[in-house]
Design an enzyme around this catalytic site. Structure first.
Site, PDB file in Angstrom:
ATOM      1  N   LYS A 142       1.872  -3.407   6.445  1.00  0.00           N
ATOM      2  CA  LYS A 142       1.926  -3.423   5.291  1.00  0.00           C
ATOM      3  C   LYS A 142       3.546  -3.520   4.812  1.00  0.00           C
ATOM      4  O   LYS A 142       4.170  -4.328   4.164  1.00  0.00           O
ATOM      5  CB  LYS A 142       1.222  -2.688   4.095  1.00  0.00           C
ATOM      6  N   TYR A 199      -2.038   0.356  10.134  1.00  0.00           N
ATOM      7  CA  TYR A 199      -2.246  -0.281   8.816  1.00  0.00           C
ATOM      8  C   TYR A 199      -0.980  -0.267   8.018  1.00  0.00           C
ATOM      9  O   TYR A 199      -0.400  -1.200   7.455  1.00  0.00           O
ATOM     10  CB  TYR A 199      -3.275   0.382   8.065  1.00  0.00           C
ATOM     11  N   SER A 224       0.974  -1.136  -0.211  1.00  0.00           N
ATOM     12  CA  SER A 224      -0.018  -0.248  -0.051  1.00  0.00           C
ATOM     13  C   SER A 224       0.824   1.492  -0.229  1.00  0.00           C
ATOM     14  O   SER A 224       1.921   1.460   0.684  1.00  0.00           O
ATOM     15  CB  SER A 224      -0.877  -0.015   1.318  1.00  0.00           C
TER      16      SER A 224
END
Ligand code: UDP
Length: 333
Positions: free
Chosen positions: A148, A144, A120
């Protein structure tokens, strides 16, 4: 067993995973979905067999890889909401890093070497207003993005130790819907801008909360790079083809290279649907950088990947029918 190469798609019942399965089937592969249905939908599994289990369940994962004679894995299964990750980081550590451990262990046990990792733009953090290249420092500002980045590093450790073939694909903002109308976006709960704004415009949802109009951007709202999910799916098929032909490691941004602000998205929805999006301004959402826009040139050079659906009106026109709109804009033609 068919002679088409079998591709394991973890998270294949989700929004991006399902679009990728459709594209894989069209390209002559046999997608095998592996999904715990925590956010995915069984109805999205239409292009091959499925196993409904968790990627942290290493025994079931290894068994699936061997039983289906899997040639490569595309790893989508993960929790993927920036806002939720700020409020509940452990869920992200557990699902995303725990899931990656499960996947890498299963790869090691079964000898599976080709891995396409869904990463991402959230790994870059506050990258600034200019286009982001793949060598831009990765300094994530939310859990998040951190998970990743951790998954990327874990994969590269295993590449060094076990000689795997990796493709790390860093998505910008995936949106839109299958142009043929077979698949659309359906998250529960929905947190993404374009679905929520379309629901607000059709009065199926409350007025949109615009998170922050005091950013250092031309209109004060956040700028993102929206990439059509159908283009994203095509990029996965190209990356997989590269690995299947023995190609070397890839780390690529997948974006359009064009920044669109939250308020510009609302204008585009009004143009496409002829309905104004009711909204109210709210404070900034924790974990959001002002601007995230890809430099897409490396994906073009390495894979020949150029998004087909370049303008935001077309992307919205494909998504809009899933949220109660009759689209009259020429972009659907
Ligand atoms: N956003 C917003 N209101 C919402 C949802 C999102 O203003 O209800 C903004 C969000 O702050 C970000 C952009 O829209 O700047 C895209 O957010 P989304 O959640 O769709 O994707 P993300 O960038 O988090 O992956």
């Amino acid at each position: 067993m068919s002679d088409r190469p079998a591709i394991l798609v973890t998270g294949g019942a989700g929004f991006i995973g399902a679009h990728v399965c459709k594209a894989l089937a069209a390209a002559g592969y046999r997608p095998v979905v592996y999904d715990n249905l925590s956010t995915g939908h069984a109805a999205n599994v239409r292009w091959g067999p499925s196993v409904f289990a968790d990627v942290r369940d290493r025994a079931t994962l290894s068994d699936t890889i061997l039983r289906h004679d899997i040639a490569a894995v595309l790893h989508f299964a993960a929790s993927a909401y920036v806002g939720e990750s700020v409020k509940d980081p452990l869920k992200y550590h557990d699902n995303n890093i725990g899931g990656m451990i499960g996947l890498l262990d299963a790869c090691r046990q079964t000898g599976l070497r080709r891995v396409v990792l869904s990463s991402s733009c959230a790994t870059y953090g506050h990258a600034g207003p200019g286009p982001i290249v793949e060598s831009t420092p990765q300094v994530p500002i939310n859990p998040y993005g951190f998970t990743k980045l951790a998954c990327e590093r874990m994969l590269l450790d295993h590449v060094a130790a076990h000689g795997m073939q990796p493709a790390i694909l860093r998505y910008f903002n995936a949106t839109g819907a299958d142009p043929a109308g077979e698949l659309g976006e359906a998250h529960s709960p929905e947190t993404h801008l374009i679905p929520l704004a379309l629901l607000a415009a059709s009065r199926r949802g409350p007025p949109l909360a615009v998170f922050g109009t005091d950013y250092d951007t031309p209109d004060g709202s956040c700028i993102r790079d929206y990439i059509h999910v159908d283009d994203l799916a095509r990029a996965h098929v190209l990356a997989l083809g590269h690995l299947m032909q023995g190609g070397g490691p890839l780390t690529l941004n997948l974006g359009s290279g064009r920044g669109v602000s939250v308020l510009q998205v609302l204008d585009a929805i009004a143009r496409v649907t002829r309905r104004v999006v009711p909204f109210r301004t709210q404070p900034r959402r924790a974990g959001d950088p002002a601007t995230l826009v890809a430099d897409p040139r490396l994906a073009a050079a390495r894979l020949g990947f150029v998004p087909r659906f370049q303008d935001i009106d077309t992307i919205i026109a494909h998504a809009a029918p899933w949220f109660g709109h009759e689209v009259r804009h020429a972009a659907t033609a």
